[in-house]
Design an enzyme around this catalytic site. Structure first.
Site, mmCIF file in Angstrom:
data_model
loop_
_atom_site.group_PDB
_atom_site.id
_atom_site.type_symbol
_atom_site.label_atom_id
_atom_site.label_comp_id
_atom_site.label_asym_id
_atom_site.label_seq_id
_atom_site.Cartn_x
_atom_site.Cartn_y
_atom_site.Cartn_z
ATOM 1 N N HIS A 113 110.238 120.815 -91.347
ATOM 2 C CA HIS A 113 110.674 122.167 -90.991
ATOM 3 C C HIS A 113 111.497 122.758 -92.138
ATOM 4 O O HIS A 113 111.417 123.951 -92.435
ATOM 5 C CB HIS A 113 111.499 122.112 -89.705
ATOM 6 C CG HIS A 113 111.607 123.412 -88.987
ATOM 7 N ND1 HIS A 113 112.366 123.574 -87.850
ATOM 8 C CD2 HIS A 113 111.087 124.633 -89.237
ATOM 9 C CE1 HIS A 113 112.282 124.828 -87.431
ATOM 10 N NE2 HIS A 113 111.518 125.495 -88.264
ATOM 11 N N HIS B 143 111.899 117.337 -88.383
ATOM 12 C CA HIS B 143 112.965 118.217 -88.869
ATOM 13 C C HIS B 143 112.838 118.409 -90.380
ATOM 14 O O HIS B 143 112.999 119.514 -90.910
ATOM 15 C CB HIS B 143 114.339 117.590 -88.584
ATOM 16 C CG HIS B 143 114.791 117.696 -87.168
ATOM 17 N ND1 HIS B 143 114.849 118.889 -86.485
ATOM 18 C CD2 HIS B 143 115.265 116.753 -86.311
ATOM 19 C CE1 HIS B 143 115.320 118.674 -85.263
ATOM 20 N NE2 HIS B 143 115.577 117.391 -85.126
ATOM 21 N N HIS C 21 110.249 111.738 -85.529
ATOM 22 C CA HIS C 21 111.046 112.883 -85.078
ATOM 23 C C HIS C 21 111.841 113.494 -86.231
ATOM 24 O O HIS C 21 111.795 114.711 -86.466
ATOM 25 C CB HIS C 21 112.002 112.416 -83.972
ATOM 26 C CG HIS C 21 112.928 113.467 -83.447
ATOM 27 N ND1 HIS C 21 112.732 114.114 -82.252
ATOM 28 C CD2 HIS C 21 114.083 113.990 -83.959
ATOM 29 C CE1 HIS C 21 113.699 114.992 -82.049
ATOM 30 N NE2 HIS C 21 114.534 114.931 -83.071
ATOM 31 N N GLU C 22 112.571 112.666 -86.937
ATOM 32 C CA GLU C 22 113.434 113.190 -88.003
ATOM 33 C C GLU C 22 112.627 113.792 -89.152
ATOM 34 O O GLU C 22 113.058 114.771 -89.768
ATOM 35 C CB GLU C 22 114.387 112.105 -88.515
ATOM 36 C CG GLU C 22 115.401 111.629 -87.488
ATOM 37 C CD GLU C 22 116.218 112.756 -86.884
ATOM 38 O OE1 GLU C 22 116.439 113.794 -87.553
ATOM 39 O OE2 GLU C 22 116.640 112.620 -85.719
#
Length: 721
Positions: free
Chosen positions: A514, A511, A507-508
């Site tokens: 991104h 980010h 998940h991280e």
């Protein structure tokens, strides 16, 4: 810093005048230059780092450098803003908007470094600096966005935007700036602007105090256990970790249980002693309600201040103000989203609770299910249903292998990128590792810091941030950090993690990518600078790759033998993913609704008793279930009260709808392929906020999102009529 520089120069001049009355102007100028150089050398923040991509030189930066750099940075940016205002030329995109984008270089650099360190590696000095900075930074922002003359230039450009021959990204940037001024209060009269300033100053101080109270409690709000027998249910390694923690805290011979940042405490799944379970749960649930680190009054006052600010800006509530700039647009959309889920959700919760109560009754214990019982007995039900032992599963989830053979492997297969360790780049803590990110063609893209382990001075939770944001305008490549709070294995032992922690690493890095894949011109629009209810989409999208067959076969191997996870055990892990989803979803929904209700209060509402308010808010929505408390309660709800997710915690669910639909689409199109990865990168990760976010989603997906994939992902579909 400018006043320090001026003092230094003045002192040099005075000394020269006293000792050498015949000093020439050239000598004076040389003295000035030398003194300025000395000041610059003494504070590395005042100049761009010479390290790759302006990566901070953590070996040179010291705490005493921050306040002088902040002071000089604010002064420099205000001077730059004043130059924009004083420019006699007709306002145009270059001399107004681009000039604003280019302003504040020193302040941006200092702020990015300081606040990252304050969250991940805090100390008493940094906490004092935060307190001092809070009102100053609020006032600095107000001095820019409440400036009438500056706003008039921006407003003029916005009104004429159709005639300016701007690119799509330039049009987007102009609109973002215009709305930022409006939402700051630029259209208000002088008296109202002063009220906004007063609210912002007080608000910044209160949010800082809220966060610092919680940070202080990470060390003081612990459970000390004297008798090892009370820890029955924990593994030998877990008990050793608790003993080491106690010794480090000055409690040799005892055992120390730290409280994690959510209401739920993972250790409760294993502890057999019910009294100890209740003690741990209460330490979590009742934290920050009393004592010197109480947030009780702060929460009530923050909610009131936000409502008052919203009213000044012309909105019925802070929620109405906040959601206007999000994909959801209105609070009603959020309430409707949750209302549509609650019937199916409660069916799942009631079924799970009945199974747990049956397990309690079967054990011969005579008590009704309480919140400190749920995780322990749910684990027993899980073992019965799936014959699954979480500790046995962890044997196949060794941290380094998960990161390198799982997460990095997936990103290579999907995007063609590689992460190469950079031991020559300074880090801010020994546990942090630096990597350089390379594209498929060998081109260097970014610097990535991996900071995954829990320690004193780090706030709870997991997050991504940037030390340097990508910017085509400033020719900057990104420097990004991922932060988590994984407990390291005992000395000499491997760090074995849960499947939940595994998915959080995925998940991280979602980010992180991104931020690192960003490819836009203007920093205000780059990377993760998107709405809250979109920003969690790219991160949640990456989570499900953790269980993708090709991926898990590459990393889920026994930490001692290297044997792959047995098919039977893997099947149980996959099947068990939908287990307890009623609980998992309800605790999140309850917290999100609590956040929305706090921020739906009108400006004239009195200060609230936070515990009564919580009960009333949860009851109103039919989710006041005593044995499934909100994931966060108000006094320690950092997202809502101390962070940037006020009236925005719903965003995780909103983003999950996008992520689940996008992931399902990728599977339909062939799964883990470069073709799909490149399309996703181009349409979602590279564009940041340079275009309408739903347009970005549709450019990738081909249509607006469907909620059916979310219900399936959470195992709730079967209960929907």
């Amino acid at each position: 810093m400018k006043h320090l520089l001026a003092t230094a120069i003045s002192s040099a001049l005075l000394l020269t005048a006293c000792s050498e009355p015949q000093t020439t102007a050239n000598n004076i100028k040389a003295e000035q230059t030398a003194t300025a150089d000395q000041v610059q050398q003494a504070n590395p923040l005042l100049v761009k780092s010479v390290l790759q991509y302006e990566t901070p030189d953590f070996n040179a930066i010291k705490d005493e450098h921050f306040m002088p750099a902040f002071n000089q940075g604010m002064a420099e940016q205000m001077a730059e803003v004043q130059t924009i205002i004083n420019n006699p030329a007709k306002p145009d995109f270059a001399n107004t908007i681009v000039a604003l984008e280019e302003s504040g270089e020193l302040l941006t650099r200092t702020r990015s470094i300081f606040y990252n360190l304050a969250g991940s590696d805090s100390n008493p000095t940094r906490r004092e600096i935060q307190k001092e900075l809070a009102p100053k930074m609020a006032a600095h922002s107000d001095n820019i966005f409440l400036n009438k003359a500056l706003f008039e230039k921006v407003a003029t450009l916005h009104a004429e935007s159709d005639t300016l021959a701007l690119t799509a990204e330039e049009t987007r940037l102009l609109d973002v700036y215009y709305k930022r001024f409006i939402r700051a209060g630029a259209k208000l009269n002088a008296e109202q602007k002063q009220q906004i300033r007063d609210i912002n100053t007080k608000h910044s101080s209160l949010t800082t105090q809220f966060s610092q109270n919680l940070l202080a409690l990470t060390n003081s709000n612990v459970v000390i256990v004297d008798d090892k027998a009370l820890l029955d249910g924990l593994s030998a390694g877990q008990i050793e970790q608790l003993a080491n923690a106690a010794t480090q805290a000055g409690h040799s011979g005892k055992y120390l249980i730290k409280i994690t940042n959510t209401t739920r405490q993972p250790i409760l799944a294993a502890l057999k002693n019910r009294e100890l379970r209740e003690k741990v749960w209460r330490a979590s649930s009742e934290r920050a309600l009393s004592g010197e680190n109480s947030n009780r009054e702060i929460v009530a006052e923050l909610a009131q201040l936000r409502a008052q600010k919203a009213k000044l800006l012309g909105y019925d509530s802070w929620a109405a103000f906040g959601l206007e700039s999000q994909m959801a647009k209105k609070p009603e959309a959020v309430f409707d989203m949750f209302a549509s889920m609650i019937p199916a959700l409660m069916q799942n919760v009631n079924a799970e609770a009945a199974a747990i109560q049956a397990k309690i009754d079967e054990s011969g214990d005579q008590f009704k299910l309480q919140p400190w019982d749920w995780l322990f007995y749910a684990e027993q039900v899980r073992k019965d249903k799936y014959n699954l032992d979480e500790n046995a599963v962890k044997e196949y989830f060794e941290f380094n292998r998960v990161l390198e053979d799982g997460v990095f492997f997936t990103m290579n297969r999907l995007y063609g990128i590689t992460f190469k360790p950079r031991t020559d780049i300074p880090v801010y803590h020994p546990d942090v590792k630096a990597y350089e990110l390379f594209d498929a063609d060998g081109k260097s893209l970014a610097i990535f810091f991996a900071d995954y382990f829990a320690r004193e001075g780090k706030r709870g939770g997991a997050w991504m941030s940037s030390f340097v944001k990508q910017s085509g305008l400033k020719e900057q490549k990104p420097v990004v950090v991922n932060v988590m709070n994984i407990q390291k294995g005992a000395k000499g032992e491997p760090t074995l993690i849960s499947y939940d922690e595994t998915t959080t690493i995925f998940h991280e890095l979602g980010h992180g990518l991104h931020g690192m894949f960003s490819n836009v011109k203007y920093p205000t629009l780059s990377g993760t600078s998107v709405s809250r209810d979109f920003v969690e989409f790219p991160s949640t999208f990456e989570e499900d790759w953790a269980m993708y067959p090709e991926v898990i076969a590459n990393y889920a191997k026994h930490h001692e033998t290297g044997e792959p996870i047995p098919d039977e055990l893997l099947t149980k892990v996959i099947q068990s993913r939908s287990f307890n989803q009623g609980y998992d979803t309800l605790e999140y929904v309850a917290a999100a609704l609590l956040d929305m209700e706090w921020h739906s209060l009108p400006a004239d509402a009195p200060l609230q008793d936070i515990e009564k308010f919580e009960q009333q808010a949860l009851t109103k929505h039919g989710v006041n279930v005593p044995f499934v408390p909100p994931r966060y309660k108000s006094a320690f709800f950092s997202h809502s009260m101390g962070g940037g997710y006020s009236a925005g915690y719903y965003a995780y669910m909103w983003s999950e709808i996008l992520a689940a639909d996008a992931f399902a689409y990728v599977q339909e199109q062939g799964g883990l392929t470069r073709k799909m990865g490149d399309k996703y990168r181009k349409e979602i990760l590279e564009v940041g906020n340079s275009r309408d976010l739903m347009e970005s989603f549709k450019a990738f997906r081909g249509q607006e999102p469907d909620t059916s994939a979310l219900l399936k992902r959470r195992g709730l579909k079967a209960t929907v009529q």
